[in-house]
Motif scaffolding. Sequence first.
Motif, PDB file in Angstrom:
ATOM      1  N   ALA A  48       0.836  -1.203   0.000  1.00  0.00           N
ATOM      2  CA  ALA A  48       0.000   0.000   0.000  1.00  0.00           C
ATOM      3  C   ALA A  48       0.870   1.250   0.000  1.00  0.00           C
ATOM      4  O   ALA A  48       0.559   2.227  -0.691  1.00  0.00           O
ATOM      5  CB  ALA A  48      -0.933  -0.010   1.207  1.00  0.00           C
ATOM      6  N   LEU A  49       1.947   1.226   0.767  1.00  0.00           N
ATOM      7  CA  LEU A  49       2.881   2.353   0.802  1.00  0.00           C
ATOM      8  C   LEU A  49       3.469   2.605  -0.579  1.00  0.00           C
ATOM      9  O   LEU A  49       3.487   3.743  -1.069  1.00  0.00           O
ATOM     10  CB  LEU A  49       3.994   2.077   1.806  1.00  0.00           C
ATOM     11  CG  LEU A  49       5.180   3.023   1.810  1.00  0.00           C
ATOM     12  CD1 LEU A  49       4.748   4.409   2.265  1.00  0.00           C
ATOM     13  CD2 LEU A  49       6.284   2.486   2.694  1.00  0.00           C
ATOM     14  N   ALA A  50       3.934   1.548  -1.229  1.00  0.00           N
ATOM     15  CA  ALA A  50       4.535   1.690  -2.555  1.00  0.00           C
ATOM     16  C   ALA A  50       3.513   2.195  -3.567  1.00  0.00           C
ATOM     17  O   ALA A  50       3.810   3.088  -4.370  1.00  0.00           O
ATOM     18  CB  ALA A  50       5.113   0.342  -3.013  1.00  0.00           C
ATOM     19  N   LEU A  51       2.307   1.661  -3.521  1.00  0.00           N
ATOM     20  CA  LEU A  51       1.263   2.113  -4.436  1.00  0.00           C
ATOM     21  C   LEU A  51       0.939   3.585  -4.207  1.00  0.00           C
ATOM     22  O   LEU A  51       0.801   4.352  -5.163  1.00  0.00           O
ATOM     23  CB  LEU A  51       0.009   1.260  -4.266  1.00  0.00           C
ATOM     24  CG  LEU A  51      -1.181   1.639  -5.140  1.00  0.00           C
ATOM     25  CD1 LEU A  51      -0.840   1.476  -6.617  1.00  0.00           C
ATOM     26  CD2 LEU A  51      -2.385   0.800  -4.764  1.00  0.00           C
ATOM     27  N   GLY A  52       0.849   3.985  -2.964  1.00  0.00           N
ATOM     28  CA  GLY A  52       0.573   5.385  -2.650  1.00  0.00           C
ATOM     29  C   GLY A  52       1.656   6.316  -3.159  1.00  0.00           C
ATOM     30  O   GLY A  52       1.369   7.380  -3.715  1.00  0.00           O
ATOM     31  N   VAL A  54       3.703   5.746  -5.670  1.00  0.00           N
ATOM     32  CA  VAL A  54       3.633   5.769  -7.134  1.00  0.00           C
ATOM     33  C   VAL A  54       2.493   6.669  -7.606  1.00  0.00           C
ATOM     34  O   VAL A  54       2.672   7.468  -8.539  1.00  0.00           O
ATOM     35  CB  VAL A  54       3.479   4.333  -7.692  1.00  0.00           C
ATOM     36  CG1 VAL A  54       3.101   4.339  -9.165  1.00  0.00           C
ATOM     37  CG2 VAL A  54       4.760   3.545  -7.466  1.00  0.00           C
ATOM     38  N   VAL A  55       1.338   6.573  -6.967  1.00  0.00           N
ATOM     39  CA  VAL A  55       0.206   7.419  -7.355  1.00  0.00           C
ATOM     40  C   VAL A  55       0.553   8.890  -7.167  1.00  0.00           C
ATOM     41  O   VAL A  55       0.323   9.723  -8.052  1.00  0.00           O
ATOM     42  CB  VAL A  55      -1.061   7.037  -6.553  1.00  0.00           C
ATOM     43  CG1 VAL A  55      -2.144   8.093  -6.706  1.00  0.00           C
ATOM     44  CG2 VAL A  55      -1.573   5.676  -6.984  1.00  0.00           C
ATOM     45  N   VAL A  56       1.115   9.241  -6.016  1.00  0.00           N
ATOM     46  CA  VAL A  56       1.494  10.635  -5.769  1.00  0.00           C
ATOM     47  C   VAL A  56       2.551  11.089  -6.761  1.00  0.00           C
ATOM     48  O   VAL A  56       2.499  12.216  -7.269  1.00  0.00           O
ATOM     49  CB  VAL A  56       1.975  10.823  -4.308  1.00  0.00           C
ATOM     50  CG1 VAL A  56       2.585  12.195  -4.109  1.00  0.00           C
ATOM     51  CG2 VAL A  56       0.819  10.611  -3.337  1.00  0.00           C
ATOM     52  N   TRP A  57       3.496  10.229  -7.062  1.00  0.00           N
ATOM     53  CA  TRP A  57       4.562  10.563  -8.025  1.00  0.00           C
ATOM     54  C   TRP A  57       3.970  10.883  -9.398  1.00  0.00           C
ATOM     55  O   TRP A  57       4.350  11.862 -10.038  1.00  0.00           O
ATOM     56  CB  TRP A  57       5.544   9.402  -8.078  1.00  0.00           C
ATOM     57  CG  TRP A  57       6.746   9.645  -8.930  1.00  0.00           C
ATOM     58  CD1 TRP A  57       7.389  10.817  -9.149  1.00  0.00           C
ATOM     59  CD2 TRP A  57       7.444   8.655  -9.682  1.00  0.00           C
ATOM     60  NE1 TRP A  57       8.454  10.611  -9.993  1.00  0.00           N
ATOM     61  CE2 TRP A  57       8.517   9.302 -10.331  1.00  0.00           C
ATOM     62  CE3 TRP A  57       7.280   7.294  -9.867  1.00  0.00           C
ATOM     63  CZ2 TRP A  57       9.403   8.608 -11.148  1.00  0.00           C
ATOM     64  CZ3 TRP A  57       8.182   6.610 -10.677  1.00  0.00           C
ATOM     65  CH2 TRP A  57       9.220   7.269 -11.305  1.00  0.00           C
ATOM     66  N   PHE A  58       3.032  10.033  -9.864  1.00  0.00           N
ATOM     67  CA  PHE A  58       2.415  10.300 -11.162  1.00  0.00           C
ATOM     68  C   PHE A  58       1.556  11.549 -11.147  1.00  0.00           C
ATOM     69  O   PHE A  58       1.578  12.319 -12.116  1.00  0.00           O
ATOM     70  CB  PHE A  58       1.568   9.096 -11.611  1.00  0.00           C
ATOM     71  CG  PHE A  58       2.377   7.986 -12.208  1.00  0.00           C
ATOM     72  CD1 PHE A  58       3.274   8.208 -13.238  1.00  0.00           C
ATOM     73  CD2 PHE A  58       2.222   6.686 -11.747  1.00  0.00           C
ATOM     74  CE1 PHE A  58       4.021   7.180 -13.788  1.00  0.00           C
ATOM     75  CE2 PHE A  58       2.963   5.642 -12.300  1.00  0.00           C
ATOM     76  CZ  PHE A  58       3.862   5.894 -13.316  1.00  0.00           C
ATOM     77  N   VAL A  59       0.797  11.749 -10.082  1.00  0.00           N
ATOM     78  CA  VAL A  59      -0.110  12.899 -10.022  1.00  0.00           C
ATOM     79  C   VAL A  59       0.669  14.195  -9.916  1.00  0.00           C
ATOM     80  O   VAL A  59       0.341  15.184 -10.575  1.00  0.00           O
ATOM     81  CB  VAL A  59      -1.091  12.735  -8.849  1.00  0.00           C
ATOM     82  CG1 VAL A  59      -1.860  14.025  -8.590  1.00  0.00           C
ATOM     83  CG2 VAL A  59      -2.049  11.584  -9.110  1.00  0.00           C
ATOM     84  N   ARG A  60       1.695  14.213  -9.090  1.00  0.00           N
ATOM     85  CA  ARG A  60       2.456  15.441  -8.854  1.00  0.00           C
ATOM     86  C   ARG A  60       3.498  15.707  -9.931  1.00  0.00           C
ATOM     87  O   ARG A  60       4.070  16.788  -9.988  1.00  0.00           O
ATOM     88  CB  ARG A  60       3.142  15.389  -7.487  1.00  0.00           C
ATOM     89  CG  ARG A  60       2.188  15.224  -6.306  1.00  0.00           C
ATOM     90  CD  ARG A  60       1.342  16.407  -6.095  1.00  0.00           C
ATOM     91  NE  ARG A  60       2.140  17.448  -5.459  1.00  0.00           N
ATOM     92  CZ  ARG A  60       1.653  18.579  -5.038  1.00  0.00           C
ATOM     93  NH1 ARG A  60       0.384  18.831  -5.156  1.00  0.00           N
ATOM     94  NH2 ARG A  60       2.430  19.463  -4.483  1.00  0.00           N
ATOM     95  N   GLY A  61       3.775  14.691 -10.740  1.00  0.00           N
ATOM     96  CA  GLY A  61       4.678  14.886 -11.865  1.00  0.00           C
ATOM     97  C   GLY A  61       6.094  14.793 -11.471  1.00  0.00           C
ATOM     98  O   GLY A  61       7.017  15.234 -12.018  1.00  0.00           O
TER      99      GLY A  61
END
Length: 61
Positions: A48-52, A54-61
């Motif tokens: 869950a930590l890794a997925l979170g 990755v999601v933040v990384w993609f969203v924030r650019g």
Amino acid sequence: MIDLLSALGLAIALEGVLYAAFPGAMRRALMSLAEISDQSLRMGGLAALALGVVVVWFVRG
């Protein structure tokens, strides 16, 4: 810091929606956690930590 607090508030709100909409299912899910080994919970938490991240990384650019 404002982004962190906003994200925390959103996470709490989403969890509240689950408890409000599905109280029985949430109770069963929480009771089933007692049967899961510490190692499995740790691996799930790390996933869950890794997925979170990755999601933040993609969203924030």
